[in-house]
Design a protein around this motif. Structure first.
Motif: not given
Length: 424
Positions: A222, A271, A273-275, A291, A294
């Motif tokens: 992140e 997934t 939520v993968w950005v 992401m 999760q």
């Protein structure tokens, strides 16, 4: 006053190195342990110590302090779910990085090299030293320091590597360089390990270790994305993908086939939520936070389900069981670590910075060793004067330097060495 979860802990686990008479009974002994670490100067100093990206480069990036708070949150909930006393786990998580010196793992590596002749330097062994000696809270009968004087259970939970360097286990045929106690800290180490299986971590320490792995594997990615070092869409480029797979294998998964590591990366990419791209907008930042959340939940839930499938849903504490992490989950966590390694820690522009950091620590050790107690902080100067030989005095110098933050190490170097340089 005993919490329900604490009932699985015995009086042996609640003992302190120096016996104390509680001033009140409003808190459990383990709640007191947590408070002692939370209020320690060593924890505050982590706010100015490097996690992955240096603290002064961006207002957003995590420091060792924010990382420790996040590990504590993950570990507390994970431990409570498995039946550990949450304050024991919380204490271990807050304490787990206290011994890390300035400049992160680069600084740890350099101090280990500089102190090779006196047993080396290891962040986890330094943590034990801080908790039981260097932090000021409780004195022994002869006026020595007992550090924070935590309970046996909390100290044991903080022992990620419960062995000394000479007794370190073999991993893949080689003796690991990780260890949890220096030779001159053996008395308290042997006390806290009394009754424990040799070389085995208690379950609270295992929870702390997993929470640490989960936290930095996800949060470092992140941070790297927000700092502009990487976009996850870059992984569609085969050359970039191969770099990530190579570093993951080299640093974290030696012996695991590249195809298996790639499959773990594909699972994460699949997934919801993968950005793949974050443009700095509120929407993309919210997606990135989701992401992170999760993935933490994914890894924790996997470990809880696997552990409870073996031990059931009853309370687990001390040596009643082990944390079980499925192989696929371990690979996914390692891939996340590999992403940060590839795009932050091994980039070419960082190498001159790493070398300069090592030079600063080397020069500080040389100057402080040559000038006696003249430039040591008051407590370390007293330790230096009480030392019996040159080896013990060098350990005091290492203790002093390890206590510094990134900023104070640079300032002390500038003052003592007299050469102004800036890390860019």
């Amino acid at each position: 006053m005993a919490s329900e979860s604490q009932q699985v802990y015995l009086p042996h686990d609640e003992q302190r190195w120096v016996q104390e008479i509680p001033k009140n009974t409003l808190r459990t002994v383990f709640e007191r342990d947590r408070a002692r670490v939370l209020h320690s100067s060593a924890l505050r100093r982590l706010g100015a110590k490097t996690q992955v990206v240096a603290p002064d480069t961006d207002d957003f990036v995590r420091t060792r302090l924010t990382h420790s708070l996040e590990v504590a949150q993950i570990g507390r909930e994970l431990g409570r779910t498995l039946g550990c006393d949450p304050d024991v786990v919380d204490t271990a998580c807050l304490a787990h990085d206290l011994g890390h010196p300035p400049f992160g793992h680069n600084g740890e590596s350099m101090l280990n090299e500089l102190s090779h002749g006196i047993g080396g330097f290891e962040g986890n062994a330094q943590t034990l030293r801080l908790l039981t000696r260097l932090e000021s809270k409780v004195l022994t009968a002869d006026g020595g320091s007992a550090g924070l004087n935590l309970t046996r259970a909390s100290l044991d939970a903080s022992a990620k590597y419960p062995w000394t360097a000479p007794n370190a286990p073999l991993i893949n045929g080689s003796r690991t360089s990780k260890f949890g106690a220096y030779t001159d800290d053996l008395p308290v180490f042997e006390w806290l390990r009394r009754g424990a299986p040799e070389g085995k971590s208690c379950i609270e320490a295992q929870v702390m270790d997993l929470a640490d792995d989960i936290s930095y594997s996800v949060h470092d990615v992140e941070d790297a994305i927000v700092a502009g070092h990487v976009q996850l869409k870059w992984l569609t480029n085969q050359d970039q993908r191969n770099r990530v797979l190579g570093y993951t294998q080299q640093w974290y998964l030696p012996g695991v086939a590249t195809a298996e590591i790639d499959a773990a990366l594909h699972r994460l990419e699949a997934t919801d939520v993968w950005v793949r791209h974050a443009d700095g907008s509120r929407a993309s930042m919210a997606a990135l936070k989701d992401m992170t959340s999760q993935l933490i939940g994914r890894f924790c839930q996997s470990a809880v389900a696997a552990t409870q499938s073996i031990y059931g849903t009853g309370r687990l504490a001390r040596y009643a069981g082990d944390v079980v992490v499925p192989h696929e989950t371990l690979l996914e966590i390692a891939v996340m670590k590999g992403l940060a390694t590839t795009f932050v820690m091994t980039t070419d522009h960082r190498q001159p910075i790493y070398q300069r950091q090592k030079d600063i620590l080397s020069e500080l050790v040389a100057v402080l060793s040559a000038t006696g107690d003249a430039h040591l902080e008051t407590m370390f100067a007293a330790d230096w004067r009480a030392a019996n030989d040159d080896d013990a005095r060098l350990r005091v110098v290492i203790d002093q330097i390890a206590s510094l933050t990134d900023v104070s190490a640079l300032a002390l170097h500038e003052r003592l060495v007299g050469v102004e340089r800036t890390l860019l």
